[in-house]
Design a protein around this motif. Structure first.
Motif, PDB file in Angstrom:
ATOM      1  N   LYS A   1      -0.841  -8.430  -9.304  1.00  0.00           N
ATOM      2  CA  LYS A   1      -0.263  -9.858  -9.497  1.00  0.00           C
ATOM      3  C   LYS A   1       0.974  -9.715  -8.915  1.00  0.00           C
ATOM      4  O   LYS A   1       1.503 -10.715  -8.378  1.00  0.00           O
ATOM      5  CB  LYS A   1      -0.267  -9.225 -11.297  1.00  0.00           C
ATOM      6  CG  LYS A   1      -1.438  -9.764 -11.511  1.00  0.00           C
ATOM      7  CD  LYS A   1      -1.765 -10.011 -13.435  1.00  0.00           C
ATOM      8  CE  LYS A   1      -3.097 -10.607 -13.544  1.00  0.00           C
ATOM      9  NZ  LYS A   1      -2.580 -10.077 -15.569  1.00  0.00           N
TER      10      LYS A   1
ATOM     11  N   GLU B   1      -3.553  -3.077 -12.269  1.00  0.00           N
ATOM     12  CA  GLU B   1      -3.692  -4.736 -13.004  1.00  0.00           C
ATOM     13  C   GLU B   1      -3.279  -5.024 -12.213  1.00  0.00           C
ATOM     14  O   GLU B   1      -2.085  -6.164 -11.999  1.00  0.00           O
ATOM     15  CB  GLU B   1      -4.282  -5.087 -14.156  1.00  0.00           C
ATOM     16  CG  GLU B   1      -3.807  -6.397 -14.728  1.00  0.00           C
ATOM     17  CD  GLU B   1      -4.600  -7.043 -16.196  1.00  0.00           C
ATOM     18  OE1 GLU B   1      -4.582  -8.153 -17.044  1.00  0.00           O
ATOM     19  OE2 GLU B   1      -4.430  -5.612 -16.997  1.00  0.00           O
ATOM     20  N   TYR B   2      -1.445  -4.804 -13.412  1.00  0.00           N
ATOM     21  CA  TYR B   2      -0.415  -5.674 -13.068  1.00  0.00           C
ATOM     22  C   TYR B   2      -0.046  -5.508 -11.499  1.00  0.00           C
ATOM     23  O   TYR B   2       0.869  -6.556 -11.069  1.00  0.00           O
ATOM     24  CB  TYR B   2       1.308  -5.710 -14.318  1.00  0.00           C
ATOM     25  CG  TYR B   2       0.536  -5.924 -15.435  1.00  0.00           C
ATOM     26  CD1 TYR B   2       1.109  -7.579 -15.677  1.00  0.00           C
ATOM     27  CD2 TYR B   2       0.333  -4.619 -16.423  1.00  0.00           C
ATOM     28  CE1 TYR B   2       0.798  -7.648 -16.988  1.00  0.00           C
ATOM     29  CE2 TYR B   2      -0.469  -5.580 -17.874  1.00  0.00           C
ATOM     30  CZ  TYR B   2       0.181  -7.274 -17.909  1.00  0.00           C
ATOM     31  OH  TYR B   2       0.100  -7.628 -19.198  1.00  0.00           O
TER      32      TYR B   2
END
Length: 286
Positions: free
Chosen positions: A154, A150-151
Motif C-alpha cells: 500500500k 500488506e502495508y
C-alpha cells in the motif's frame, strides 16, 4: 514364608540417638512407624524436629555428580571420610566449579548478545553501504526496520512517491519487508509519523562494526564461532574437574548419604521430658 513380627519401642537420652541408630538400627531390618501416631495414649510427647545438617552438602554432592552423568563408583565402609573431610571436599569442588560456571555464564551472555546483533544485521545484508557512515550522517535521518507486506504494498503504491524520502528494500519474506529509509533532518518527525502509520517497526543496528551489513554479519558469525568453541572447551573443563576427583566425591557422597539417612530417622521419633532430661522414643516392627 511369613515371619512373626514384634512391635518395639526404643528410648534413650536425646543426645544418644545417633549412636543407637548407627550401632543397632542400621544393622538390622526394622520398619519404623511414627511414634506420635503409635503412642497416642502417652502424654507430653512432641515431635523430634531438627534440621538435617547433612542434606545441603549431600544435595551439592549430587549436583556435582550430575556433571559426569550422576554415576559414582562404589565405596567401602573403610574408605568413608570424616564429616569435616567430606564437607571440605564438597565445598572445594563446588567452589572450583562455581568459578568455571561463572565464566561459562559470561560466555553464554556474550553469545546471546552477539546472536541478537547478528539477527538484527542479517535482514540488511543487501545494503551495500557502510553502516558506520550511515550512522554518521548529520543532515539526513535514517531508520532501519520492517513493514508487513500488506502495508508495504500500500505504501509503495499510494504514499511513497508523494513524500520526501528514499527507501531501500532489503530482505523480504511472505510476511515482512525489511527496509532502510532516509529523510531530510527537518522533515524527519513528519515522515517518521507517516511510516509509523504504516506500522513500520524500528530495528536498532549495532554501530561497533566497520563496513557494510554483510561485513558486519560475517564478522559476527566469526566471533560467535570462536565463542561457541570456548563454550565447548569450558564444558569439557567442568566435566574434567569433577572426573579428576571422582573417587573423593564418591566417598564424600557415600558418607553424607549415610549420615543424612540416619539423621532423618528423627522424623519417626517423638520426644518426652522427665525432670531435666529429654528422651527420644522410636517405634517399629522387627
Amino acid at each position: 514364608m511369613i515371619e512373626k513380627m514384634k512391635f518395639l519401642s526404643i528410648t534413650g537420652p536425646k543426645a544418644d540417638i545417633d549412636r543407637v541408630v548407627d550401632t543397632y538400627l542400621s544393622r538390622y531390618e526394622i520398619h519404623l512407624e511414627n511414634a506420635l501416631s503409635e503412642l497416642k495414649t502417652v502424654k507430653d510427647l512432641r515431635p523430634y524436629i531438627e534440621t538435617n545438617p547433612y542434606k545441603e552438602k549431600l544435595n551439592i554432592a549430587r549436583e556435582l555428580a550430575e556433571k559426569i552423568g550422576g554415576q559414582l563408583p562404589e565405596v567401602s565402609e573403610t574408605e568413608l571420610p570424616t564429616q569435616e573431610e567430606a564437607a571440605k571436599m564438597v565445598d572445594d569442588l563446588n567452589s572450583r566449579l562455581k568459578e568455571l560456571n561463572d565464566k561459562k555464564e559470561e560466555l553464554q551472555a556474550q553469545i546471546q548478545t552477539l546472536k541478537r546483533s547478528k539477527d538484527q544485521v542479517e535482514p540488511f545484508t543487501e545494503l551495500n553501504y557502510s553502516v558506520k557512515e550511515i550512522l554518521g550522517f548529520q543532515f539526513i535521518k535514517f531508520r532501519f526496520g520492517r513493514i508487513s507486506r500488506e502495508y508495504f504494498d500500500k505504501f509503495n503504491s499510494y504514499v511513497y512517491e508523494t513524500i520526501d524520502t528514499v527507501m531501500f528494500k532489503c530482505l523480504e519474506d511472505a510476511e515482512y519487508v525489511w527496509i532502510v529509509y532516509f529523510v531530510p533532518e527537518k522533515l524527519a518527525d513528519k515522515i517518521d509519523a507517516i511510516y509509523a502509520s504504516m506500522h513500520f517497526e524500528h530495528i536498532f543496528i549495532p554501530d561497533e562494526y566497520e563496513g557494510t551489513p554483510t561485513h558486519a554479519y560475517e564478522e559476527l558469525k566469526e566471533e560467535l564461532a570462536k565463542l561457541d568453541e570456548e563454550l565447548v572447551s569450558m564444558d569439557q573443563k567442568i566435566t574434567s574437574v569433577v572426573a579428576d576427583r571422582i573417587d573423593e566425591l564418591a566417598a564424600a557422597s557415600a558418607y553424607l548419604k549415610k549420615r543424612s539417612a540416619s539423621f532423618d530417622i528423627r522424623k519417626y521419633a517423638a520426644l518426652t521430658r522427665e525432670k531435666d532430661n529429654v528422651f527420644y522414643i522410636l517405634c517399629g516392627w522387627m
